[in-house]
Design a protein around this motif. Sequence first.
Motif, PDB file in Angstrom:
ATOM      1  N   SER A   1       0.829  -1.199   0.000  1.00 55.22           N
ATOM      2  CA  SER A   1       0.000   0.000   0.000  1.00 55.22           C
ATOM      3  C   SER A   1       0.860   1.243   0.000  1.00 55.22           C
ATOM      4  O   SER A   1       1.973   1.224   0.485  1.00 55.22           O
ATOM      5  CB  SER A   1      -0.910   0.006   1.217  1.00 55.22           C
ATOM      6  N   ARG A   2       0.333   2.326  -0.505  1.00 54.63           N
ATOM      7  CA  ARG A   2       1.109   3.545  -0.625  1.00 54.63           C
ATOM      8  C   ARG A   2       1.189   4.255   0.717  1.00 54.63           C
ATOM      9  O   ARG A   2       0.237   4.335   1.460  1.00 54.63           O
ATOM     10  CB  ARG A   2       0.471   4.466  -1.663  1.00 54.63           C
ATOM     11  N   VAL A   3       2.400   4.782   1.004  1.00 55.18           N
ATOM     12  CA  VAL A   3       2.593   5.507   2.255  1.00 55.18           C
ATOM     13  C   VAL A   3       2.085   6.920   2.084  1.00 55.18           C
ATOM     14  O   VAL A   3       2.494   7.634   1.177  1.00 55.18           O
ATOM     15  CB  VAL A   3       4.092   5.548   2.630  1.00 55.18           C
ATOM     16  N   PRO A   4       1.148   7.370   2.915  1.00 53.54           N
ATOM     17  CA  PRO A   4       0.622   8.722   2.796  1.00 53.54           C
ATOM     18  C   PRO A   4       1.724   9.753   2.941  1.00 53.54           C
ATOM     19  O   PRO A   4       2.641   9.599   3.734  1.00 53.54           O
ATOM     20  CB  PRO A   4      -0.377   8.804   3.958  1.00 53.54           C
ATOM     21  N   GLY A   5       1.609  10.849   2.140  1.00 51.96           N
ATOM     22  CA  GLY A   5       2.613  11.900   2.197  1.00 51.96           C
ATOM     23  C   GLY A   5       2.715  12.522   3.567  1.00 51.96           C
ATOM     24  O   GLY A   5       3.790  12.937   3.997  1.00 51.96           O
ATOM     25  N   GLY A   6       1.568  12.594   4.278  1.00 52.48           N
ATOM     26  CA  GLY A   6       1.596  13.155   5.620  1.00 52.48           C
ATOM     27  C   GLY A   6       2.492  12.365   6.550  1.00 52.48           C
ATOM     28  O   GLY A   6       3.224  12.933   7.363  1.00 52.48           O
ATOM     29  N   GLY A   7       2.449  11.020   6.438  1.00 51.79           N
ATOM     30  CA  GLY A   7       3.297  10.179   7.275  1.00 51.79           C
ATOM     31  C   GLY A   7       4.767  10.395   6.973  1.00 51.79           C
ATOM     32  O   GLY A   7       5.601  10.415   7.887  1.00 51.79           O
ATOM     33  N   MET A   8       5.084  10.572   5.697  1.00 51.25           N
ATOM     34  CA  MET A   8       6.468  10.818   5.314  1.00 51.25           C
ATOM     35  C   MET A   8       6.940  12.163   5.843  1.00 51.25           C
ATOM     36  O   MET A   8       8.082  12.295   6.313  1.00 51.25           O
ATOM     37  CB  MET A   8       6.610  10.757   3.796  1.00 51.25           C
ATOM     38  N   LEU A   9       6.058  13.147   5.792  1.00 53.44           N
ATOM     39  CA  LEU A   9       6.418  14.476   6.285  1.00 53.44           C
ATOM     40  C   LEU A   9       6.655  14.446   7.788  1.00 53.44           C
ATOM     41  O   LEU A   9       7.642  15.009   8.287  1.00 53.44           O
ATOM     42  CB  LEU A   9       5.308  15.474   5.953  1.00 53.44           C
ATOM     43  N   ILE A  10       5.770  13.758   8.521  1.00 48.48           N
ATOM     44  CA  ILE A  10       5.924  13.665   9.969  1.00 48.48           C
ATOM     45  C   ILE A  10       7.213  12.923  10.322  1.00 48.48           C
ATOM     46  O   ILE A  10       7.966  13.337  11.217  1.00 48.48           O
ATOM     47  CB  ILE A  10       4.715  12.966  10.596  1.00 48.48           C
ATOM     48  N   ALA A  11       7.482  11.821   9.632  1.00 49.16           N
ATOM     49  CA  ALA A  11       8.702  11.064   9.896  1.00 49.16           C
ATOM     50  C   ALA A  11       9.935  11.927   9.646  1.00 49.16           C
ATOM     51  O   ALA A  11      10.902  11.899  10.415  1.00 49.16           O
ATOM     52  CB  ALA A  11       8.744   9.812   9.025  1.00 49.16           C
ATOM     53  N   GLY A  12       9.904  12.707   8.554  1.00 44.55           N
ATOM     54  CA  GLY A  12      11.028  13.583   8.251  1.00 44.55           C
ATOM     55  C   GLY A  12      11.208  14.676   9.283  1.00 44.55           C
ATOM     56  O   GLY A  12      12.326  14.977   9.715  1.00 44.55           O
ATOM     57  N   LEU A  13      10.091  15.276   9.706  1.00 46.65           N
ATOM     58  CA  LEU A  13      10.166  16.347  10.700  1.00 46.65           C
ATOM     59  C   LEU A  13      10.669  15.831  12.048  1.00 46.65           C
ATOM     60  O   LEU A  13      11.498  16.475  12.704  1.00 46.65           O
ATOM     61  CB  LEU A  13       8.794  17.001  10.869  1.00 46.65           C
ATOM     62  N   ILE A  14      10.172  14.663  12.458  1.00 46.87           N
ATOM     63  CA  ILE A  14      10.616  14.112  13.733  1.00 46.87           C
ATOM     64  C   ILE A  14      12.076  13.682  13.633  1.00 46.87           C
ATOM     65  O   ILE A  14      12.850  13.844  14.583  1.00 46.87           O
ATOM     66  CB  ILE A  14       9.724  12.941  14.165  1.00 46.87           C
ATOM     67  N   GLY A  15      12.475  13.147  12.480  1.00 46.09           N
ATOM     68  CA  GLY A  15      13.883  12.831  12.279  1.00 46.09           C
ATOM     69  C   GLY A  15      14.751  14.073  12.409  1.00 46.09           C
ATOM     70  O   GLY A  15      15.825  14.042  13.015  1.00 46.09           O
ATOM     71  N   PHE A  16      14.252  15.193  11.866  1.00 46.96           N
ATOM     72  CA  PHE A  16      14.978  16.466  11.971  1.00 46.96           C
ATOM     73  C   PHE A  16      15.128  16.878  13.432  1.00 46.96           C
ATOM     74  O   PHE A  16      16.219  17.267  13.877  1.00 46.96           O
ATOM     75  CB  PHE A  16      14.234  17.558  11.199  1.00 46.96           C
ATOM     76  N   VAL A  17      14.029  16.781  14.193  1.00 47.10           N
ATOM     77  CA  VAL A  17      14.069  17.158  15.611  1.00 47.10           C
ATOM     78  C   VAL A  17      15.036  16.261  16.376  1.00 47.10           C
ATOM     79  O   VAL A  17      15.858  16.739  17.171  1.00 47.10           O
ATOM     80  CB  VAL A  17      12.665  17.086  16.230  1.00 47.10           C
ATOM     81  N   PHE A  18      14.969  14.957  16.129  1.00 47.49           N
ATOM     82  CA  PHE A  18      15.872  14.027  16.811  1.00 47.49           C
ATOM     83  C   PHE A  18      17.329  14.331  16.459  1.00 47.49           C
ATOM     84  O   PHE A  18      18.202  14.308  17.327  1.00 47.49           O
ATOM     85  CB  PHE A  18      15.544  12.582  16.423  1.00 47.49           C
ATOM     86  N   GLY A  19      17.580  14.582  15.165  1.00 49.09           N
ATOM     87  CA  GLY A  19      18.946  14.878  14.747  1.00 49.09           C
ATOM     88  C   GLY A  19      19.462  16.160  15.363  1.00 49.09           C
ATOM     89  O   GLY A  19      20.612  16.241  15.805  1.00 49.09           O
ATOM     90  N   PHE A  20      18.596  17.182  15.393  1.00 49.06           N
ATOM     91  CA  PHE A  20      18.991  18.490  15.934  1.00 49.06           C
ATOM     92  C   PHE A  20      19.271  18.389  17.429  1.00 49.06           C
ATOM     93  O   PHE A  20      20.343  18.781  17.905  1.00 49.06           O
ATOM     94  CB  PHE A  20      17.886  19.508  15.672  1.00 49.06           C
ATOM     95  N   ILE A  21      18.317  17.836  18.182  1.00 48.01           N
ATOM     96  CA  ILE A  21      18.466  17.748  19.637  1.00 48.01           C
ATOM     97  C   ILE A  21      19.591  16.786  20.012  1.00 48.01           C
ATOM     98  O   ILE A  21      20.365  17.054  20.937  1.00 48.01           O
ATOM     99  CB  ILE A  21      17.145  17.315  20.288  1.00 48.01           C
ATOM    100  N   GLY A  22      19.697  15.683  19.282  1.00 46.29           N
ATOM    101  CA  GLY A  22      20.732  14.708  19.595  1.00 46.29           C
ATOM    102  C   GLY A  22      22.131  15.226  19.392  1.00 46.29           C
ATOM    103  O   GLY A  22      23.096  14.688  19.957  1.00 46.29           O
TER     104      GLY A  22
END
Length: 218
Positions: free
Chosen positions: A1-22
């Motif tokens: 099934s196709r991954v919704p764009g919203g899920g990809m955006l959230i994953a990217g944003l949270i990855g950004f936050v984790f990378g920044f804070i880490g």
Amino acid sequence: SRVPGGGMLIAGLIGFVFGFIGSLPIAGPIAMLVFARRVDSRFRSALGIAAGGAIAEMVYAFLAYWGFAALLTRYPVFGTASRGAAAIVLTALGIVFLRRKAVGADPQSKPARREGWGGGFALGFTITALNPTLIVTWTAASATLLSTGLVQARPALALPFGIGAGAGIVGWFVVLVALVRRYRGRFRPATLNRVIQAMGVLLIGLGIWFAVMLFRGL
């Protein structure tokens, strides 16, 4: 099934936050190298080191998320276990942040070789790639993200998560370089240390929250 764009955006944003804070603690080898290079007015080398380290860590983040997501999809019981892991990791990290002492840098020390952007990139990439413990760190981060339920456990989300993490790492080091450039003669690591300690309190709070979620799920 196709991954919704919203899920990809959230994953990217949270990855950004984790990378920044880490990347905030200034005791790590990459952070210390970036700080020292910028104090020595070696702007290109500092950014090269940050970029090289971020690329290597982005790969670790991708592999960690992809592997954990695949595991969680096959064995949902790991979703419950991840809440316990997240509680432990976040609380432990918060305690480490709280117990940190300010790290200073010697602006007079200069390395013999003055590598540019390319040399800095190779140095940052090598140091980070030779640190396999990062796969453990990013596996814990992936567990934390998936246990929130903000995104689904889909391996396809590993790519935006990894890219976001790399962007977050670079983003913090750009901020660090800018801060050193602006406050060169009076930059106090102790000030940044107090910010990190405040974040430690927040991390402990998040750890407690995940522990409560775990017990409620049981």
